[in-house]
Motif scaffolding. Structure first.
Motif, PDB file in Angstrom:
ATOM      1  N   ILE A 258      -3.441 -23.223 -33.945  1.00  0.00           N
ATOM      2  CA  ILE A 258      -2.806 -23.529 -32.663  1.00  0.00           C
ATOM      3  C   ILE A 258      -3.264 -24.898 -32.205  1.00  0.00           C
ATOM      4  CG2 ILE A 258      -2.592 -22.858 -30.237  1.00  0.00           C
ATOM      5  CD1 ILE A 258      -3.498 -20.247 -32.810  1.00  0.00           C
ATOM      6  N   SER A 259      -2.310 -25.764 -31.869  1.00  0.00           N
ATOM      7  CA  SER A 259      -2.621 -27.103 -31.384  1.00  0.00           C
ATOM      8  C   SER A 259      -1.791 -27.395 -30.144  1.00  0.00           C
ATOM      9  CB  SER A 259      -2.348 -28.161 -32.462  1.00  0.00           C
ATOM     10  OG  SER A 259      -0.990 -28.127 -32.856  1.00  0.00           O
ATOM     11  N   THR A 260      -2.305 -28.283 -29.305  1.00  0.00           N
ATOM     12  CA  THR A 260      -1.631 -28.661 -28.066  1.00  0.00           C
ATOM     13  C   THR A 260      -1.066 -30.070 -28.195  1.00  0.00           C
ATOM     14  OG1 THR A 260      -3.702 -29.490 -27.142  1.00  0.00           O
ATOM     15  CG2 THR A 260      -3.145 -27.189 -26.706  1.00  0.00           C
ATOM     16  N   LEU A 261      -0.175 -30.405 -27.262  1.00  0.00           N
ATOM     17  CA  LEU A 261       0.435 -31.722 -27.296  1.00  0.00           C
ATOM     18  C   LEU A 261      -0.563 -32.813 -26.937  1.00  0.00           C
ATOM     19  CD1 LEU A 261       3.895 -30.982 -25.641  1.00  0.00           C
ATOM     20  CD2 LEU A 261       3.319 -31.092 -28.056  1.00  0.00           C
ATOM     21  N   ALA A 267      -7.022 -28.224 -34.093  1.00  0.00           N
ATOM     22  CA  ALA A 267      -6.346 -26.961 -34.412  1.00  0.00           C
ATOM     23  C   ALA A 267      -7.317 -25.808 -34.201  1.00  0.00           C
ATOM     24  CB  ALA A 267      -5.828 -26.970 -35.844  1.00  0.00           C
ATOM     25  N   LEU A 268      -6.949 -24.878 -33.350  1.00  0.00           N
ATOM     26  CA  LEU A 268      -7.779 -23.713 -33.070  1.00  0.00           C
ATOM     27  C   LEU A 268      -7.330 -22.543 -33.945  1.00  0.00           C
ATOM     28  CD1 LEU A 268      -7.835 -23.969 -29.181  1.00  0.00           C
ATOM     29  CD2 LEU A 268      -9.530 -24.819 -30.805  1.00  0.00           C
ATOM     30  N   PRO A 269      -8.279 -21.800 -34.534  1.00  0.00           N
ATOM     31  CA  PRO A 269      -7.892 -20.695 -35.421  1.00  0.00           C
ATOM     32  C   PRO A 269      -7.425 -19.469 -34.636  1.00  0.00           C
ATOM     33  CG  PRO A 269     -10.281 -20.817 -35.241  1.00  0.00           C
ATOM     34  CD  PRO A 269      -9.742 -21.987 -34.464  1.00  0.00           C
ATOM     35  N   GLY A 270      -6.448 -18.794 -35.201  1.00  0.00           N
ATOM     36  CA  GLY A 270      -5.942 -17.551 -34.622  1.00  0.00           C
ATOM     37  C   GLY A 270      -5.419 -16.654 -35.722  1.00  0.00           C
ATOM     38  N   ARG A 271      -5.000 -15.450 -35.337  1.00  0.00           N
ATOM     39  CA  ARG A 271      -4.469 -14.493 -36.309  1.00  0.00           C
ATOM     40  C   ARG A 271      -3.308 -13.723 -35.703  1.00  0.00           C
ATOM     41  NH1 ARG A 271      -6.851 -13.608 -41.024  1.00  0.00           N
ATOM     42  NH2 ARG A 271      -8.944 -14.471 -41.368  1.00  0.00           N
ATOM     43  N   ARG A 307       1.083 -23.005 -36.045  1.00  0.00           N
ATOM     44  CA  ARG A 307       1.335 -23.220 -37.469  1.00  0.00           C
ATOM     45  C   ARG A 307       0.877 -21.987 -38.228  1.00  0.00           C
ATOM     46  NH1 ARG A 307      -1.667 -26.312 -41.342  1.00  0.00           N
ATOM     47  NH2 ARG A 307      -3.069 -26.885 -39.646  1.00  0.00           N
ATOM     48  N   LEU A 308       1.843 -21.272 -38.788  1.00  0.00           N
ATOM     49  CA  LEU A 308       1.559 -20.054 -39.545  1.00  0.00           C
ATOM     50  C   LEU A 308       1.422 -20.396 -41.026  1.00  0.00           C
ATOM     51  CD1 LEU A 308       4.105 -17.639 -37.824  1.00  0.00           C
ATOM     52  CD2 LEU A 308       1.654 -17.836 -37.378  1.00  0.00           C
ATOM     53  N   LEU A 309       0.370 -19.887 -41.648  1.00  0.00           N
ATOM     54  CA  LEU A 309       0.126 -20.105 -43.076  1.00  0.00           C
ATOM     55  C   LEU A 309       0.633 -18.880 -43.826  1.00  0.00           C
ATOM     56  CD1 LEU A 309      -3.495 -21.542 -42.748  1.00  0.00           C
ATOM     57  CD2 LEU A 309      -1.316 -22.757 -42.638  1.00  0.00           C
ATOM     58  N   ILE A 310       1.808 -19.015 -44.425  1.00  0.00           N
ATOM     59  CA  ILE A 310       2.523 -17.881 -45.004  1.00  0.00           C
ATOM     60  C   ILE A 310       2.348 -17.873 -46.522  1.00  0.00           C
ATOM     61  CG2 ILE A 310       4.780 -16.795 -45.278  1.00  0.00           C
ATOM     62  CD1 ILE A 310       5.603 -18.130 -42.678  1.00  0.00           C
ATOM     63  N   GLU A 311       2.056 -16.696 -47.056  1.00  0.00           N
ATOM     64  CA  GLU A 311       1.987 -16.475 -48.499  1.00  0.00           C
ATOM     65  C   GLU A 311       3.225 -15.674 -48.886  1.00  0.00           C
ATOM     66  OE1 GLU A 311       0.189 -16.967 -52.220  1.00  0.00           O
ATOM     67  OE2 GLU A 311      -0.669 -17.608 -50.307  1.00  0.00           O
TER      68      GLU A 311
END
Length: 392
Positions: A258-261, A267-271, A307-311
């Protein structure tokens, strides 16, 4: 013998020679002029012949090999940061604000007293209900005593059994009245307890809408002002709408950034913690919730990019954007098949990556697609592939 003048005899051969060269000069000029007129006609004729010959040949096209996307993909979507819990606290009783113990921005614990209301009318009702309860208890004692005496007298034959049964019925009625009076007292006591406004969970006071002495009314309908608004911000959540083409690849536990303008490099981590499980029929998107710990770097209510990291289990095909044609049948590509015959295929598109486009269905990894296909090129047409222009 007559003597000749030397000057006249020397000039005559030169003049005769010049007179003999002029016809050749005129002939050469004539040939040059004829060449200037005929050569362009000949060149145009040869060019026309070449164009006619080329027109009889199959059209020349450039092609590109279809490739498969990488299994790992990044999807960036807009979202809004929300507190993990948020509640508007309304009054449950009518009264006046007596005391306020918190203010805007205060952190509170679950069960902490926020404000106290004064409700004299409700307090009077509680006193009246207790008085009725005391009266009902005394009436029940008398009714029970009367019922016991009736039973004794009926057993001795001094009164009829009907009189004894009536006394017992009055005792039962008094007992029911006592239960009703107790229930009314409990209801009013529970209602009167709402004069104390407490926090339902740990959080921050994000809005205070009343001051001491303000008249408040019970309820939370339209036009009803809340006393406080409480938000839990030590954990934040972000809702994003994932397009249908990637909805099957979204599952709980998926990593997110997650990032802000104002700070795009941070970038902050999330799930991903949960999804709606169904697509919105209006937007064909899957509502997805992403949670992250609040490190004081984000404010609830902020606009962010997620930003989702998709597999992906089955990565889609990838083609150049110039190979795509929009026709009546829908998104279409032209595939060069056996014997360089063109096949027209309707495809299902995925993400638009700018220079390339994802194709979810309609192509295989062995296909070659025509770049910048002309509208005149149709299904079954034989083409020539330009040398050095077929991408591998």
């Amino acid at each position: 013998m007559t003597e000749q003048t030397p000057g006249v005899d020397a000039a005559a051969p030169a003049a005769a020679a010049r007179g003999g060269r002029w016809p050749w000069v005129f002939a050469a000029l004539l040939l040059v002029l004829l060449g200037l007129g005929v050569a362009p006609r000949l060149e145009r004729s040869r060019a026309l012949d070449r164009r006619e010959a080329e027109a009889r040949l199959p059209p020349l096209v450039a092609t590109a090999r279809v490739t498969r996307s990488e299994p790992k993909a990044e999807l960036t979507l807009p979202g809004t940061v929300l507190p993990s819990q948020r509640a508007s606290l309304h009054a449950r009783i009518n009264g006046f604000v007596g005391r306020i113990h918190v203010d805007l921005g205060d952190r509170v614990r679950a069960g902490q007293l926020l404000a106290e209301l004064e409700a004299p009318e409700l307090q009077a009702e509680c006193h009246r209900a207790r008085a009725r309860l005391d009266e009902t208890e005394r009436n029940l004692e008398l009714a029970r005593a009367s019922a016991r005496r009736g039973q004794i007298l009926a057993g001795e034959g001094n009164v009829s059994h009907e009189v004894a049964e009536e006394a017992r019925a009055r005792a039962n009625s008094a007992e029911a009245s006592l239960k009703s009076a107790k229930a009314e007292v409990e209801r009013l006591d529970a209602l009167y307890a709402y004069r104390r406004v407490v926090a339902p969970f740990d959080g921050v006071i994000v809005r205070r809408n009343v001051d001491r002495g303000a008249l408040v009314t019970a309820g939370s309908g339209n036009g009803m002002t809340s006393l406080f608004e409480l938000a839990q911000t030590h954990t934040l959540k972000v809702y994003v709408d994932v397009p249908q083409s990637l909805a099957h690849d979204i599952r709980p536990g998926l990593e997110a950034r997650i990032s802000t303008l104002d700070a795009p490099a941070r970038a902050l981590p999330g799930r991903v913690v949960r999804t709606a499980g169904v697509l919105d029929p209006g937007t064909r998107t899957l509502l997805t919730e992403v949670q992250l710990a609040n490190t004081e770097a984000l404010f609830a209510g902020s606009f962010v990019r997620v930003r989702l990291l998709i597999e992906r289990e089955a990565p889609p095909m990838l083609i150049p954007a110039s190979a795509l044609a929009v026709r009546r049948e829908g998104p279409t590509v032209l595939v060069v098949g056996e014997a360089n015959a063109v096949q027209q295929r309707v495809v299902v598109l995925g993400r638009d990556l700018g220079a390339h486009v994802e194709v979810m269905d309609g192509l295989s990894a062995e296909d070659r697609v025509v770049l910048s296909p002309p509208d005149t090129l149709g299904d079954g047409r034989v083409v020539r592939v330009a040398e050095g222009r077929a991408a591998r």
